[in-house]
Design an enzyme around this catalytic site. Structure first.
Site, short mmCIF file in Angstrom:
data_model
loop_
_atom_site.label_atom_id
_atom_site.label_comp_id
_atom_site.label_asym_id
_atom_site.label_seq_id
_atom_site.Cartn_x
_atom_site.Cartn_y
_atom_site.Cartn_z
CG ASP A 32 -2.32 0.57 0.80
OD1 ASP A 32 -2.38 1.81 0.62
OD2 ASP A 32 -3.31 -0.17 0.66
CB THR A 63 -12.94 4.27 -4.28
OG1 THR A 63 -12.54 4.23 -2.90
CG2 THR A 63 -12.05 3.35 -5.10
CE1 TYR A 126 -13.55 5.68 -8.64
CE2 TYR A 126 -15.73 5.19 -9.54
CZ TYR A 126 -14.53 4.77 -8.99
OH TYR A 126 -14.32 3.44 -8.78
#
Length: 283
Positions: A32, A63, A126
């Site tokens: 990550d 997101t 997005y």
């Protein structure tokens, strides 16, 4: 193979890590942002070279759909630029790249399930950045597999299923949108499909994946409460206009899964069966 999984702290990344134990024949590098900043091209190149990476599954993304309308630059960096960097690193090595995308690349005006060749028409920051990420990935790595998915949930992180369970226990009444239609996706089922593709060999192109079936957010919530045993909360249907949000949501985002099922010879579970499995694990 040496396989890099990015975004390992997210819903799909966590599910990928669980399935790695079932596929011990490969070496996995789960990262990550703390382990690898995918917005840093030099760091990616160095990591890929040092660990001789053969393939990447990019589970990392921005997101937060509504916040993306304000944070356009960060959203573009994570959803479009970073996939380009990752794909370019794999392109140089002749490796493969799996990019996770979204139903938001469509505007939701269809009345039949979207196939991979339908014209894209994103109607949000997005969606636009995720579509740009698809294009960058395919441009930079010939062996790129794009998987568009929708309504993702799991036992990990924050998602619609966990939120509806929590609110169902806290509130006597909930209003949920009934005029947006799609299909939920259990992240574990998506992870299973990704591993099937890896095992059979990544075949470049765009694919659609969600669970089987069609439902509204309202009906999904009713099913969540029924399976979770929540009986004290009244769920009422709302029109989209009654619940305005900064980002536009597709009214219809059902994805046709024929291509991925035929290419990799997989069966996809019905949405309610997978929901029951997830809720059982949450309990």
């Amino acid at each position: 193979m040496n396989i890099l999984i990015t975004g390992c702290n997210g819903q799909l990344g966590n599910e990928m890590q669980l399935l790695e134990k079932v596929h011990p024949e490969h070496n996995y590098f789960n990262t990550d942002v703390a382990e690898l900043d995918i917005t840093n091209q030099e760091a990616i190149e160095a990591f890929v070279t040092e660990h001789e990476i053969d393939g990447i599954v990019n589970c990392a993304a921005y997101t937060a759909v509504d916040k993306a309308e304000e944070n356009q630059e960060l959203c573009r960096l994570l959803n479009a630029v970073a996939p380009g960097y990752l794909a370019e690193a794999m392109g140089k090595r002749g490796g493969w790249f799996v990019q996770i995308s979204t139903d938001y690349v469509f505007d939701g005006t269809n009345h039949t399930p979207y196939v991979e060749t339908d014209a894209t028409c994103p109607d949000s920051v997005y969606g636009s950045t995720k579509l740009a990420g698809e294009q960058m990935a395919q441009k930079c790595c010939k062996r790129t597999m794009i998987i568009r998915t929708a309504w993702l949930y799991s036992t990990f992180g924050n998602n619609f299923v966990k939120t509806m369970i929590r609110l169902g226990k806290e509130k006597p009444e909930l209003g949920v949108i009934f005029d947006q239609i799609g299909t939920p996706t259990y992240a574990r089922d998506l992870a299973v499909a990704i591993f099937a593709a890896i095992e059979k060999g990544i075949r470049p192109g765009v694919y659609h994946f969600s669970n089987e079936g069609v439902i509204s957010w309202f009906d999904f919530t009713k099913a969540i409460h029924r399976i979770a045993g929540i009986t004290t909360c009244h769920v009422k249907p709302l029109h989209t206009a009654e619940y305005p949000t900064p980002a536009h949501r597709p009214h219809y985002s059902v994805l046709d899964k024929t291509k991925i099922k035929q290419t990799y010879d997989i069966e996809i579970p019905y949405w309610e069966e997978s929901l029951a499995e997830c809720i059982a694990l949450l309990k």
